[in-house]
Design a protein around this motif. Structure first.
Motif, PDB file in Angstrom:
ATOM      1  N   ILE C  63       0.840  -1.204   0.000  1.00 41.93           N
ATOM      2  CA  ILE C  63       0.000   0.000   0.000  1.00 41.93           C
ATOM      3  C   ILE C  63       0.875   1.254   0.000  1.00 41.93           C
ATOM      4  O   ILE C  63       0.608   2.229  -0.719  1.00 41.93           O
ATOM      5  N   ALA C  64       1.947   1.201   0.789  1.00 44.63           N
ATOM      6  CA  ALA C  64       2.860   2.347   0.828  1.00 44.63           C
ATOM      7  C   ALA C  64       3.405   2.636  -0.563  1.00 44.63           C
ATOM      8  O   ALA C  64       3.533   3.792  -0.974  1.00 44.63           O
ATOM      9  N   GLY C  96      -8.135   2.335 -12.279  1.00 44.38           N
ATOM     10  CA  GLY C  96      -8.758   1.165 -11.668  1.00 44.38           C
ATOM     11  C   GLY C  96      -9.980   0.712 -12.435  1.00 44.38           C
ATOM     12  O   GLY C  96     -10.151  -0.475 -12.722  1.00 44.38           O
ATOM     13  N   TYR C  97     -10.833   1.665 -12.807  1.00 44.76           N
ATOM     14  CA  TYR C  97     -12.071   1.278 -13.502  1.00 44.76           C
ATOM     15  C   TYR C  97     -11.799   0.713 -14.884  1.00 44.76           C
ATOM     16  O   TYR C  97     -12.438  -0.243 -15.309  1.00 44.76           O
ATOM     17  N   LEU C 170     -12.277  -9.581  -9.644  1.00 43.31           N
ATOM     18  CA  LEU C 170     -11.280  -9.369 -10.686  1.00 43.31           C
ATOM     19  C   LEU C 170     -10.107 -10.324 -10.463  1.00 43.31           C
ATOM     20  O   LEU C 170      -9.927 -10.880  -9.386  1.00 43.31           O
ATOM     21  N   ALA C 171      -9.326 -10.484 -11.515  1.00 46.89           N
ATOM     22  CA  ALA C 171      -8.136 -11.324 -11.395  1.00 46.89           C
ATOM     23  C   ALA C 171      -7.175 -10.699 -10.386  1.00 46.89           C
ATOM     24  O   ALA C 171      -7.046  -9.487 -10.322  1.00 46.89           O
ATOM     25  N   THR C 172      -6.540 -11.532  -9.595  1.00 45.27           N
ATOM     26  CA  THR C 172      -5.553 -11.013  -8.651  1.00 45.27           C
ATOM     27  C   THR C 172      -4.179 -11.582  -8.990  1.00 45.27           C
ATOM     28  O   THR C 172      -4.049 -12.488  -9.807  1.00 45.27           O
ATOM     29  N   PHE C 173      -3.157 -11.049  -8.322  1.00 46.81           N
ATOM     30  CA  PHE C 173      -1.799 -11.537  -8.560  1.00 46.81           C
ATOM     31  C   PHE C 173      -1.641 -12.912  -7.912  1.00 46.81           C
ATOM     32  O   PHE C 173      -2.320 -13.225  -6.935  1.00 46.81           O
ATOM     33  N   PRO C 174      -0.724 -13.742  -8.433  1.00 45.78           N
ATOM     34  CA  PRO C 174      -0.569 -15.105  -7.903  1.00 45.78           C
ATOM     35  C   PRO C 174      -0.225 -15.115  -6.408  1.00 45.78           C
ATOM     36  O   PRO C 174      -0.796 -15.885  -5.652  1.00 45.78           O
ATOM     37  N   ALA C 246      -6.629  -2.150  -8.230  1.00 47.26           N
ATOM     38  CA  ALA C 246      -7.813  -2.912  -8.605  1.00 47.26           C
ATOM     39  C   ALA C 246      -7.508  -4.404  -8.594  1.00 47.26           C
ATOM     40  O   ALA C 246      -8.295  -5.213  -8.082  1.00 47.26           O
ATOM     41  N   HIS C 247      -6.355  -4.778  -9.142  1.00 50.43           N
ATOM     42  CA  HIS C 247      -6.020  -6.191  -9.183  1.00 50.43           C
ATOM     43  C   HIS C 247      -5.484  -6.698  -7.861  1.00 50.43           C
ATOM     44  O   HIS C 247      -5.511  -7.885  -7.579  1.00 50.43           O
ATOM     45  N   LEU C 248      -4.991  -5.786  -7.048  1.00 52.09           N
ATOM     46  CA  LEU C 248      -4.519  -6.187  -5.721  1.00 52.09           C
ATOM     47  C   LEU C 248      -5.699  -6.636  -4.864  1.00 52.09           C
ATOM     48  O   LEU C 248      -5.653  -7.673  -4.200  1.00 52.09           O
TER      49      LEU C 248
END
Lengths: 288, 249, 337
Positions: C63-64, C96-97, C170-174, C246-248
């Motif tokens: 986040i930082a 993001g959108y 939404l898809a997220t990171f692995p 968004a993906h996070l």
């Protein structure tokens, strides 16, 4: 007829909201982003005086307007005065102060339905077949009275004339013995008082929420941009244009579209006439 | 039209509010000359410069450069045609060194278009221009921040910014004002050298004595109007000019 | 324009010009001294995630970093171009959108949505901000502050893109490591890339616009065009942050337009030091950790960092990085004589 009356009410509401912001910007070229915060501050203060301290309605209204205007003046005198002349810092500082005030209310839990002010006179009246509540009529009355008294103040009192002098030519008025800092404090106190007046007459129409503060800020700025920053007639023109177009949109397209119309108007204004309807953009003038 | 006319001002008018700053001024600028413009304070000299260079839009009247209409063009396009100006109050980029100040005009589309990639390192070109105009490289003057310069250097920096654009016409707005006599005597050869190199120069001036040494023609303005235009010797003798300056009737 | 212009050029001249004189380092100690701060910054950023073991803190670092992106964008625009942009939330929201809509409606994978959202979002943001670019003064600040608030209301009112509920799933990171080591090197590249850019000739023009726009106009340079490029760059940075967010979270909603994304990065920049580019990153890390420690105070955190922001702006402190820099350069040591 319906549209006309509600458009008028809406326009006066917008003019009231924007007048404080416009006054401060017009006099001291300071964009007071704490305007919305001062607005809801007045609302909550009135509510507190009325319900917690048991002061009567008229008393709490006057008390809260006075307090808000003192706070507004103090914000300039003790905080913003240190960054005057640096527009970026002014905006950031005033916005941060405003957010701090508003979020403080959210933290204290002022976010429920319970926070509302009673209307001055309950009930409604029918004008030309349109049912309208007294509060809305009072808003129109107060709005007209405010405009008139502001005009009288700025044209016939010494302080008011000095405000106009500073607004027109800072250096010339400094040489005639008008102190810009004191004038700016007065302007901010007056602008805050105007926000307070607007708050106490408009808020009885609905709940007092923290979001109102942000909305008022947006509306005030939208009116000023469309009408022209730093122009009184511009504020009125902007308020009426926006007020009526919003009512028209709500009536014919749907209430959801009101915000889209605001956005559209701002973008159109910036593209077609960036200085606003009645604003005069200063031409670049070097000393001749 | 005379082939030698490089800049033509035709009946321009401008008022600010109720004040007529420029009232129906016309003149021709001939190729390769130094035209002086003088006039009392508030006679509209700087406004005229602003009108020619596009910083202020004229209410009516036209400005042509070699047959091309300048009126209505934004300032950067007029500068792109090779008609550049200095500012009366120097406008350096305070946070940049003198040398980097010149990188800005060297990055302009006019320079990119004309000599573009063959220019080499802009910093070096900037140094050459600055050296030519009297920034002593041995004393590291070109590397100093513009905010530290005294007035004389700032005026020269203004001139250097114009030269970097390789102009045809330079309009100098009170280049000598605020300078000491010795600084002016140092500046005069620079101006003369520019003229000999084929540039056309308009000098808006208050320092009449120095101006009359180098100007080929002088135009006198008063209350926004052109009241005289002649060779310097004739201007000195002119009654109408004496009236404007001394208020003698 | 075929004229040939030749010029003799000395090889060492450009180097001397750029270093403003002769600048020689004669010892390993000297090299260490000059490169230590940079090395500490780079290694510090790369090692932090390995040093903290808990998942929560790794998330906090992420986040930082997102805020660091926005802070970099703000610092670049405000200090090097003179555009005060209060619309960090506008960039995150648009980025993001775009990413969210592409992913949920068309099933585009996130490897593609993030670049598209970065570039496309920047185009959209720039187009919307274009009308106020020729204006001087406070217009840009006002308008950029208003856009995110208005856009959120518009999405809410029209009930498009999922309305108030947003677009979930939404898809997220692995895994967290991918999340971390995608964004950390990006921060480094961006910090040093921007620092390089503002010293290039293009960046010099931008800085000149900030110093004196009239003189730039008189130099045959279209300032609106250059400002537009700068805003494009700034909003691309912000839009990347938004798409990444968004993906996070695997979710986009109108909270991407929330005022936090506008105010927090500015506070981070002011804490770290305006105009240093490293400062905003450090400020974002400090402020996010600070904000995390105050988690129990809930909404009061916003009050805290608004007050910090107002206080620092009003007191006009230089920020942390310039202070440390000054101390570092004043560093003295004993020598034998």
């Amino acid at each position: 007829m319906n549209i006309f009356i509600f458009g008028l009410v809406n326009s006066v509401i917008l003019a009231l909201m924007a007048s404080g912001f416009a006054l401060v910007y017009g006099v001291s070229r300071l964009a007071n982003f704490a305007h919305g915060a001062l607005y809801i501050l007045a609302g909550f203060a009135t509510w507190l005086f009325l319900n917690r301290l048991g002061i009567n309605y008229i008393g709490s209204i006057f008390l809260s307007i006075i307090i808000v205007s003192i706070i507004g003046g103090a914000i300039y005198r003790f905080l913003l005065i240190r960054v005057k002349g640096m527009p970026a810092s002014e905006i950031i500082a005033s916005l941060a102060i405003g957010i701090a005030i508003m979020e403080l209310f959210r933290w204290r839990g002022f976010i429920s339905e319970a926070y509302m002010l009673p209307p001055f006179v309950a009930g409604s009246v029918s004008i030309a077949g349109v049912v309208i509540d007294w509060q809305r009529l009072i808003i129109i009355g107060v709005g007209l009275a405010m405009m008139l008294s502001l005009w009288l103040f700025t044209h016939h009192t010494k302080v008011g004339l000095s405000l106009r002098a500073i607004a027109q030519d800072k250096h010339a008025s400094m040489m005639s013995g008008i102190e810009p800092d004191r004038t700016a404090v007065i302007a901010l106190a007056m602008g805050s008082a105007l926000a307070g007046v607007a708050a106490v007459v408009i808020l009885p129409l609905g709940n007092i929420t923290v979001e109102t503060g942000y909305m008022v800020l947006i509306d005030a700025i939208a009116v000023c941009i469309i009408g022209g920053l730093g122009s009184w007639a511009g504020v009125l023109a902007g308020a009426f244009l926006l007020g009526f177009s919003r009512i028209l949109t709500a009536a014919f397209i749907g209430p959801h579209w009101q915000m889209v119309v605001v956005l559209l108007f701002i973008i159109l204004t910036l593209i077609l006439k960036p200085s606003g309807l009645l604003g005069r953009q200063k031409e670049l003038e070097e000393r001749v | 039209m005379n082939k030698n006319v490089i800049l033509q001002v035709k009946g321009v008018n401008k008022s600010f509010g109720g004040v007529k700053a420029i009232h129906h001024v016309s003149f021709d600028l001939l190729k390769g000359e130094i035209l002086g413009i003088i006039g009392p304070n508030g006679s509209g000299k700087t406004t005229l410069v602003n009108l020619i260079t596009g910083f202020v839009k004229a209410d009516s009247g036209l400005v042509f450069a070699e047959g091309k209409k300048l009126s209505g063009l934004p300032p950067y396009k007029i500068a792109g045609l090779g008609i550049v100006r200095t500012f009366q109050i120097p406008r350096p980029y305070h946070s940049l060194s003198a040398m980097k100040n010149l990188v800005v005009p060297l990055y302009s589309s006019r320079i990119m278009r004309t000599i573009g990639g063959k220019l080499g390192d802009r910093d070096t070109v900037a140094l050459d221009i600055l050296e030519e105009i009297g920034f002593e490289r041995d004393a590291h003057v070109p590397y100093k921040h513009a905010s530290t310069f005294p007035e004389g250097y700032l005026k020269r920096l203004e001139l250097a910014r114009c030269l970097a654009l390789r102009p045809h016409v330079i309009i100098m707005d009170e280049l000598f004002s605020g300078l000491s006599v010795s600084e002016i005597t140092a500046m005069i050869p620079i101006v003369e050298k520019l003229q000999m190199n084929g540039m056309t120069i308009i000098m808006v001036e208050h320092r009449v004595r120095e101006l009359f040494q180098i100007a080929h023609r002088v135009m006198v303005m008063n209350f926004g109007e052109k009241i005289a235009e002649d060779v310097p010797d004739a201007i000195i003798k002119s009654e109408i000019v004496k009236q404007a300056y001394l208020g003698v009737t | 324009m075929d004229e040939k212009i030749r010029r003799r050029e000395r090889l060492d001249r450009g180097i001397k010009v750029r270093t403003e004189g002769i600048y020689a380092i004669s010892s390993w100690r000297g090299i260490a001294y000059t490169s230590l701060p940079t090395a500490a910054f780079v290694l510090g950023l790369l090692i932090i995630p390995l040093a903290v073991t808990s998942m929560t803190w790794q998330k906090i670092i992420i986040i930082a970093c997102v805020f660091a992106f926005l802070a970099l964008s703000f610092d670049f625009l405000a200090h090097f171009v003179g555009i005060v942009c209060l619309g960090g939330a506008f960039f995150t929201g648009v980025g993001g959108y775009i990413s969210g809509v592409l992913n949920s409606a068309f099933g585009v994978p996130l490897v593609i949505t993030i670049p598209i959202a970065t570039i496309g979002g920047a185009v959209i943001c720039t187009l919307f901000l274009l009308p106020c670019l020729p204006m001087r003064g406070i217009y840009f600040a006002i308008v950029s502050l208003m856009y995110p608030l208005l856009f959120a209301r518009v999405i809410q009112a029209l009930d498009i893109f999922g309305g108030t509920d947003g677009l979930p799933g939404l898809a997220t990171f692995p895994n967290t490591w991918v999340e971390l080591y995608l964004i950390l090197p990006m921060i480094l590249i961006l910090t040093f890339g921007l620092r390089r850019l503002v010293n290039e000739d293009f960046g010099i023009v931008l800085r000149a616009i900030k110093d004196n726009d009239q003189a730039v106009r008189a130099s045959n340079i279209n300032i609106t065009w250059y400002k537009m490029k700068a805003v494009f760059l700034g909003s691309a940075i912000g839009c990347f942050a938004g798409a990444y967010l968004a993906h996070l979270y695997g979710w986009v909603g109108i909270s991407l337009f929330a005022l936090d994304f506008s105010i927090f990065p500015i506070a981070a920049t002011v804490v770290g030091g305006v105009g240093t580019l490293v400062g905003p990153v450090i400020g974002a890390i400090i402020l996010t950790m600070f904000s995390e420690m105050l988690r129990e105070f809930g909404p009061l955190r916003v009050v805290f960092y608004s007050l910090i922001l107002a206080g620092l702006v009003i007191l006009n402190t230089g920020g942390l990085v310039p202070y440390l820099q000054r101390k570092y350069y004043q560093f003295e040591h004993w020598i034998e004589i």
